[in-house]
Write an enzyme that holds these catalytic residues in place. Structure first.
Site, PDB file in Angstrom:
ATOM      1  N   HIS A 133     -14.108 -48.669  12.236  1.00 23.96           N
ATOM      2  CA  HIS A 133     -14.083 -48.416  13.726  1.00 23.96           C
ATOM      3  C   HIS A 133     -12.643 -47.713  14.176  1.00 23.96           C
ATOM      4  O   HIS A 133     -11.865 -47.611  13.317  1.00 23.96           O
ATOM      5  CB  HIS A 133     -14.713 -49.372  14.667  1.00 23.96           C
ATOM      6  N   CYS A 153      -5.066 -49.582  16.731  1.00 23.68           N
ATOM      7  CA  CYS A 153      -6.379 -49.510  16.738  1.00 23.68           C
ATOM      8  C   CYS A 153      -6.905 -48.042  17.189  1.00 23.68           C
ATOM      9  O   CYS A 153      -8.307 -47.563  16.953  1.00 23.68           O
ATOM     10  CB  CYS A 153      -7.075 -50.293  17.575  1.00 23.68           C
ATOM     11  N   HIS A 212      -9.938 -47.590  10.985  1.00 19.98           N
ATOM     12  CA  HIS A 212      -9.420 -48.569  10.046  1.00 19.98           C
ATOM     13  C   HIS A 212     -10.632 -49.488   9.903  1.00 19.98           C
ATOM     14  O   HIS A 212     -11.761 -49.224  10.369  1.00 19.98           O
ATOM     15  CB  HIS A 212      -8.146 -49.349  10.428  1.00 19.98           C
ATOM     16  N   HIS A 218     -12.817 -53.608   9.217  1.00 23.27           N
ATOM     17  CA  HIS A 218     -13.028 -55.159   9.259  1.00 23.27           C
ATOM     18  C   HIS A 218     -14.065 -55.663   8.384  1.00 23.27           C
ATOM     19  O   HIS A 218     -14.854 -55.247   8.134  1.00 23.27           O
ATOM     20  CB  HIS A 218     -12.966 -55.694  10.634  1.00 23.27           C
ATOM     21  N   HIS A 228     -21.190 -51.602   6.215  1.00 17.90           N
ATOM     22  CA  HIS A 228     -20.721 -50.559   5.370  1.00 17.90           C
ATOM     23  C   HIS A 228     -20.930 -49.176   6.180  1.00 17.90           C
ATOM     24  O   HIS A 228     -21.076 -48.172   5.567  1.00 17.90           O
ATOM     25  CB  HIS A 228     -21.147 -50.282   4.016  1.00 17.90           C
ATOM     26  N   GLU A 246     -13.355 -60.680  14.376  1.00 13.40           N
ATOM     27  CA  GLU A 246     -12.991 -59.237  14.080  1.00 13.40           C
ATOM     28  C   GLU A 246     -11.742 -59.585  12.863  1.00 13.40           C
ATOM     29  O   GLU A 246     -11.800 -58.894  11.898  1.00 13.40           O
ATOM     30  CB  GLU A 246     -12.399 -58.797  15.114  1.00 13.40           C
TER      31      GLU A 246
END
Lengths: 134, 134, 134, 134, 134, 134
Positions: free
Chosen positions: B13, B32, B38, B40, B79, B123
């Protein structure tokens, strides 16, 4: 919506009451009254409850909350002796309950009134306390 | 009586606002907002509150709840790139708060009205959100 | 004596081979080949093996090791897209194995020759790799 | 102020209903109905809510709570077959929900009325229940 | 390069020796000899050591390893009574050590000879065993 | 075959060298040199490597190992100030490395020569050491 930042700090402490005999202290606090202190890796969860901001998608910026916790809590208690170094515990036993109580009262005035606050503190992996204000 | 099923999913995200400059985005969202995303390992706890069924001893069959979470949540987000692949976040920033909000609203209509629902989403190991409806 | 510092970083990645068809990529890499990337919270353990220094009681100053990991690894990979942002993976698939291999080769020249080095990397709570050099 | 003691116990159990056919039992309970039992490492959090005692700094002495849990719960259920060895589950299926219900009712009368009690029980790392009384 | 897949299974077992008296069994195995069984959530790490494949970036496809573990280990032991349901433990006590030994010997012939194999098994959060073959 | 027992203890400590100035101590040990001590929840894994006993299925009785660790390690260090209360650290800095070294040398003579011994010690969730003898 509630959000949480988890941080840790390490400190020494001792539970005893100067008004009591050593025997009474040991009876009430057991090994926690050992005169030369012991210590813990405290794990602190700081939960903030409030509305989502439509612009950011955040209840509160967790980076800001992290810095607040570091400035107000870790700077004060990390690598300290709670009994000897911290005026907060001059007249208050540094039990997990009282540490959580003190942390809550340190953070509450720093947060906007629109937020509710609760803190959860692990003293060990088996002993946990939680405080949400009065 | 509350029961919970824990599941995980992995997603990419990015937090940014197309109306803002890159500078403003970086100021608000920091790393972010990195343009190439990136990601999680999200951990999701789904809590259902209701009466125990006398015949089964269950509040809800956790195997059924597990399949529901997989069908409604993991199939949708695991994914995936939340910004690019998921219409739920076309006009909504995929902050942890908004992801929890979306998950709650995806699961709520699939559950009998007799149940209360709340979701908790990690997260990272230090950033957690929780949503229980309005 | 071995000592370890644990750090985390978050990144997006994708496994695919530009020489192969989409079908072949999906057959080999499954959902990991999704074109818009997904991501992980990587957990990195950096283990250093060497003698204890008699003056400090340390094998290596873990604060120094922490800063080394942050400078060499987190700065490079945290909140990045490993495929698009990181030249290390221009011609190398960012599988957990290859990420561990790259990390080991980034840290090795920064450590005194008297130390042995191994790294352990969690891609998810169920997928782990470990590399100790040739 | 809430405080918690975490303890574990290991037990065998089976979910089935003697009034039903094997097929019906398997349909409802799946592998949990296997006739020769299976088992779990149960993790129990016992949360007690009450005022802080000004003299001790404790809500409740966690050492006392630990002993109470060991006497009332671990002695009874640890290394036992819940179906065969424990009269509590003679007419009650030992689902996680019912185990939490039974534990709550075993602990409640042992605690001063000034305390509120809730219990959280992990059957596996993914299946959790919580009970706070009626 | 080593890679690992972590999986879990739940089973009942009992440690006792039919050649010994109940007293001797209790003396040697304590509560683990309780006649009606108890149980555990076993956590299994399967570590495979080998070269990285240049095409895939994998030592071994962890999805394939996951399916292998599920077919060979979980199908066999999950939700089973190791003493009564599993011929592997007909003449072998289902101690954590022996379970790890059996698992290793079940997986070894299914893996290419180029790999080394070791398994780590948690019986509880405090009791762990590890086996890497002769 | 290796087996492990995990135990925890809580202690206070301080890293400093009486031959050095306060400035030098702070330069080398940072906050760890604070004069009034801090503390940790130490987590200790004790690994014993040896053959499986055919009669018991055990490498070593983990209950016996648990009692050995409690008698030799926890009794000595739990709820203690390592610097002030423990002669083992009279002339040895209580770094994690040295604590692991001392623990290994306390346990080694209590174990049969047929066993190999290694210990792993967590000082915090991010700082770990491991010692297997010379």
């Amino acid at each position: 919506m509630k959000v949480c930042r988890r941080e840790t700090f390490n400190a020494a402490h001792r539970l005893y009451d100067a008004r009591w005999s050593d025997e009474k202290n040991f009876e009430v606090f057991g090994k926690c009254s050992n005169p030369n202190f012991h210590g813990h890796n405290y794990v602190l969860e700081t939960w903030v409850d409030g509305p989502i901001d439509a612009d950011t998608g955040y209840v509160i910026d967790l980076k800001m909350l992290k810095h607040l916790i570091r400035d107000e809590i870790s700077e004060r208690f990390d690598h300290r002796n709670l009994n000897l170094d911290c005026p907060e515990f001059k007249d208050l036993k540094p039990s997990a309950e009282n540490i959580a109580y003190v942390i809550w009262h340190l953070l509450r005035p720093k947060l906007d009134a629109k937020y509710q606050l609760s803190v959860r503190l692990w003293e060990t992996e088996n002993n946990i306390v939680e405080y949400a204000g009065i």
